[in-house]
Scaffold this motif. Sequence first.
Motif, short mmCIF file in Angstrom:
data_model
loop_
_atom_site.label_atom_id
_atom_site.label_comp_id
_atom_site.label_asym_id
_atom_site.label_seq_id
_atom_site.Cartn_x
_atom_site.Cartn_y
_atom_site.Cartn_z
N CYS A 240 16.32 0.53 -6.64
CA CYS A 240 16.32 -0.83 -6.10
C CYS A 240 16.94 -0.86 -4.72
O CYS A 240 17.88 -0.10 -4.42
CB CYS A 240 17.13 -1.73 -7.06
SG CYS A 240 17.03 -3.49 -6.68
N MET A 241 16.37 -1.69 -3.84
CA MET A 241 16.98 -1.93 -2.53
C MET A 241 17.04 -3.44 -2.32
O MET A 241 16.18 -4.18 -2.79
CB MET A 241 16.13 -1.31 -1.43
CG MET A 241 16.13 0.21 -1.44
SD MET A 241 15.38 0.82 0.09
CE MET A 241 15.13 2.53 -0.35
N PHE A 257 10.76 -0.10 7.84
CA PHE A 257 10.33 0.07 6.45
C PHE A 257 9.68 1.42 6.22
O PHE A 257 9.80 1.99 5.13
CB PHE A 257 9.41 -1.08 6.02
CG PHE A 257 10.14 -2.18 5.32
CD1 PHE A 257 10.99 -3.01 6.04
CD2 PHE A 257 10.04 -2.36 3.95
CE1 PHE A 257 11.71 -4.01 5.40
CE2 PHE A 257 10.76 -3.36 3.30
CZ PHE A 257 11.60 -4.18 4.02
N ASN A 261 11.15 3.57 3.23
CA ASN A 261 10.25 3.90 2.13
C ASN A 261 10.46 5.31 1.60
O ASN A 261 10.21 5.59 0.44
CB ASN A 261 8.79 3.73 2.57
CG ASN A 261 8.33 2.29 2.41
OD1 ASN A 261 9.03 1.48 1.81
ND2 ASN A 261 7.17 1.99 2.94
N MET A 264 12.86 5.22 -1.21
CA MET A 264 12.54 4.39 -2.38
C MET A 264 11.70 5.17 -3.39
O MET A 264 10.75 5.85 -3.04
CB MET A 264 11.79 3.14 -1.92
CG MET A 264 11.45 2.16 -3.01
SD MET A 264 12.91 1.37 -3.72
CE MET A 264 12.65 -0.33 -3.20
N PHE A 270 12.12 -3.85 -4.42
CA PHE A 270 12.76 -4.33 -3.19
C PHE A 270 13.00 -5.83 -3.33
O PHE A 270 12.07 -6.59 -3.61
CB PHE A 270 11.86 -4.06 -1.97
CG PHE A 270 12.63 -3.62 -0.76
CD1 PHE A 270 13.66 -4.41 -0.26
CD2 PHE A 270 12.34 -2.42 -0.12
CE1 PHE A 270 14.40 -3.99 0.84
CE2 PHE A 270 13.07 -1.99 0.98
CZ PHE A 270 14.10 -2.78 1.46
N ILE A 272 14.08 -9.18 -1.36
CA ILE A 272 14.24 -9.69 0.01
C ILE A 272 14.56 -11.18 -0.01
O ILE A 272 13.91 -11.96 -0.70
CB ILE A 272 12.99 -9.41 0.86
CG1 ILE A 272 12.85 -7.89 1.05
CG2 ILE A 272 13.07 -10.11 2.21
CD1 ILE A 272 11.69 -7.49 1.91
N MET A 309 4.74 -6.91 3.40
CA MET A 309 5.12 -6.02 2.30
C MET A 309 3.90 -5.28 1.73
O MET A 309 4.01 -4.12 1.33
CB MET A 309 5.86 -6.79 1.21
CG MET A 309 7.26 -7.25 1.63
SD MET A 309 8.32 -5.92 2.28
CE MET A 309 8.86 -5.12 0.76
N TYR A 314 3.77 -2.15 -0.82
CA TYR A 314 4.41 -2.79 -1.97
C TYR A 314 3.45 -3.77 -2.64
O TYR A 314 2.61 -4.39 -1.98
CB TYR A 314 5.66 -3.56 -1.54
CG TYR A 314 6.81 -2.65 -1.20
CD1 TYR A 314 7.81 -2.37 -2.11
CD2 TYR A 314 6.86 -2.03 0.05
CE1 TYR A 314 8.86 -1.52 -1.79
CE2 TYR A 314 7.90 -1.16 0.38
CZ TYR A 314 8.90 -0.92 -0.55
OH TYR A 314 9.92 -0.07 -0.25
N LYS A 372 7.30 -0.93 -5.26
CA LYS A 372 6.74 0.15 -4.46
C LYS A 372 5.58 0.81 -5.20
O LYS A 372 5.73 1.23 -6.35
CB LYS A 372 7.84 1.19 -4.18
CG LYS A 372 7.40 2.34 -3.30
CD LYS A 372 7.43 1.94 -1.83
CE LYS A 372 7.09 3.11 -0.93
NZ LYS A 372 5.72 3.59 -1.03
#
Length: 373
Positions: A240-241, A257, A261, A264, A270, A272, A309, A314, A372
């Motif tokens: 997770c980010m 990104f 990436n 990830m 992700f 946001i 995204m 994603y 992702k």
Amino acid sequence: MVRVGNELGKNIKKDFRRNYSMGLKREEERLNEKNKFDGNLIFGARKFHEITNRLGSGKPMNLELTPEWKLCVDDTGNERYQRKKDIYEPVNECPVCGNKERRYLVSRFGLDIYRCPECTLGYLDPRIKYGRIHEIYWSDETSANIFTTDAQIKVDEIKYDYGLRLAEEWGLSGKKKILDIGCGTGLFLKRAQKFGFEECVGIDPNKLYLKCYENVKGIRFYSTDFESLKLDELGDDYDCMGMWSVLEHIYDPVKFFTRMNKLMKKGGIFLIFVPNTNALSTRLFRGQSPIFVWKHVTYWTADSLKFFMEKMGYKVELIETVISEIGNIRNYLSWDHQYAGSHENDTTFNSITPEFIHKNLMGSRLMGVFKKL
Ligand SMILES: [Zn+2]
């Protein structure tokens, strides 16, 4: 002519009787009648303004001085807020889709924001040069002073827990590693640790937060700006980010990104959280909205976030809005300063509810959950 006048007089009397007999006490009747002399409704607003000489060059609804105004004031071309010399750079294309076409959106304190008609992203032009902005960030006590208050911490804890629950509901693959980009005081990572994440890592360029990381066990913090960060130190395979109020600060989101990436995990989530340019509050306050600020180089909408995204690989699991700003909206609509608070319980605009705001993606912040691929 007299005859016509008399006829008209008769009609007025007749209409009056008719209205009276139909009972204008009934609200819908009154509305019905009022609508009959509402130029905007009969002709359409633009047409009505045009055919009544309100709109067009030198006319009052244009955003320029009318001939009469020019007798009263001089337009010298000087603005009250002048940008400082040598610290700005031009932005010639949309930072997300590269489109060179754009439309002017709004100005605030001498800064101009444009919007890309292709992906709907807004961006500053000119913006402060990347090499110069960190001097300003490192003395940005305004933010640090907000995010270290008890009240802010209290609402942020609830917000972060909500985000973590969203991540879990949308298929978090594991709770091994989490990265918070722009971790500020480190609060999100503290909540993530409580939530069960084993390895919690945070990065932030603001040195004023360093003291928040003293005596914090089990969380790794890096004090650095994002673009010059060495990725090897962070490791990879993150489950997770999070980027809470950070994406709007990134100069080159695509490049950023592309780098992140690599860290990830496939199937990683992700989260946001970013200001919503299409918020009802922002649409109302326009140039008075604090989201328009020197450090926000991009301005997001649900559409531009989705476009971006997906472009970065994603799957969009959820985009919603949070934080209604309903009180600010009520103040503003009551002729008060939006943040003064004196009219926030005014019932005049009760039909504008948080439900209405969020149903239409017009909350103050966008919240997104992305997986992702
Ligand atoms: Zn664009």
